[in-house]
Design a protein around this motif. Structure first.
Motif, PDB file in Angstrom:
ATOM      1  N   ILE A  20      42.937  37.452  40.176  1.00 45.19           N
ATOM      2  CA  ILE A  20      41.538  37.794  39.894  1.00 45.19           C
ATOM      3  C   ILE A  20      41.442  39.202  39.310  1.00 45.19           C
ATOM      4  N   ILE A  21      42.126  40.160  39.944  1.00 41.41           N
ATOM      5  CA  ILE A  21      42.069  41.540  39.461  1.00 41.41           C
ATOM      6  C   ILE A  21      42.704  41.645  38.074  1.00 41.41           C
ATOM      7  N   ALA A  22      43.844  40.988  37.859  1.00 50.32           N
ATOM      8  CA  ALA A  22      44.495  41.021  36.542  1.00 50.32           C
ATOM      9  C   ALA A  22      43.598  40.397  35.486  1.00 50.32           C
ATOM     10  N   GLY A  23      42.934  39.294  35.839  1.00 47.17           N
ATOM     11  CA  GLY A  23      42.019  38.655  34.888  1.00 47.17           C
ATOM     12  C   GLY A  23      40.857  39.554  34.530  1.00 47.17           C
ATOM     13  N   LEU A  24      40.286  40.225  35.531  1.00 47.01           N
ATOM     14  CA  LEU A  24      39.176  41.139  35.252  1.00 47.01           C
ATOM     15  C   LEU A  24      39.626  42.307  34.373  1.00 47.01           C
ATOM     16  N   VAL A  25      40.815  42.813  34.619  1.00 42.43           N
ATOM     17  CA  VAL A  25      41.333  43.908  33.787  1.00 42.43           C
ATOM     18  C   VAL A  25      41.549  43.430  32.360  1.00 42.43           C
ATOM     19  N   MET A  26      42.086  42.224  32.194  1.00 45.10           N
ATOM     20  CA  MET A  26      42.335  41.701  30.848  1.00 45.10           C
ATOM     21  C   MET A  26      41.023  41.463  30.106  1.00 45.10           C
ATOM     22  N   VAL A  27      40.023  40.929  30.797  1.00 46.56           N
ATOM     23  CA  VAL A  27      38.724  40.703  30.161  1.00 46.56           C
ATOM     24  C   VAL A  27      38.105  42.034  29.766  1.00 46.56           C
ATOM     25  N   GLY A  28      38.172  43.016  30.652  1.00 45.89           N
ATOM     26  CA  GLY A  28      37.641  44.338  30.326  1.00 45.89           C
ATOM     27  C   GLY A  28      38.371  44.984  29.175  1.00 45.89           C
TER      28      GLY A  28
END
Length: 79
Positions: free
Chosen positions: A61-69
């Protein structure tokens, strides 16, 4: 000279680990303290879910949010 330092570091590490293992006594866990109220134990599935699956899910979840950002930032700077 480097080999001598590596041997010394290994000996210190092994000695420290051995002393820590000898100092900690699992027999102290047998005696209950006043007010000690342990809950029911976890099953194997609950343990795996709590200590394996949950951290992996949180990481994703955190990696996905960082990638989206990161992607949204790149498109704003390029345009």
């Amino acid at each position: 000279m480097d080999k001598k330092n590596a041997l010394r570091a290994g000996a210190v590490t092994a000695g420290t680990t051995l002393m820590m293992l000898l100092m900690t006594s699992p027999a102290l866990a047998v005696t209950r303290d006043d007010g000690d109220d342990p809950g029911p134990g976890l099953s194997v599935a609950e343990t795996l879910g709590l200590y394996v699956a949950a951290p992996i899910v949180l990481f994703l979840i955190i990696a996905g949010l960082v990638m989206v950002g990161d992607k949204s930032r790149k498109t704003q700077h390029e345009g």
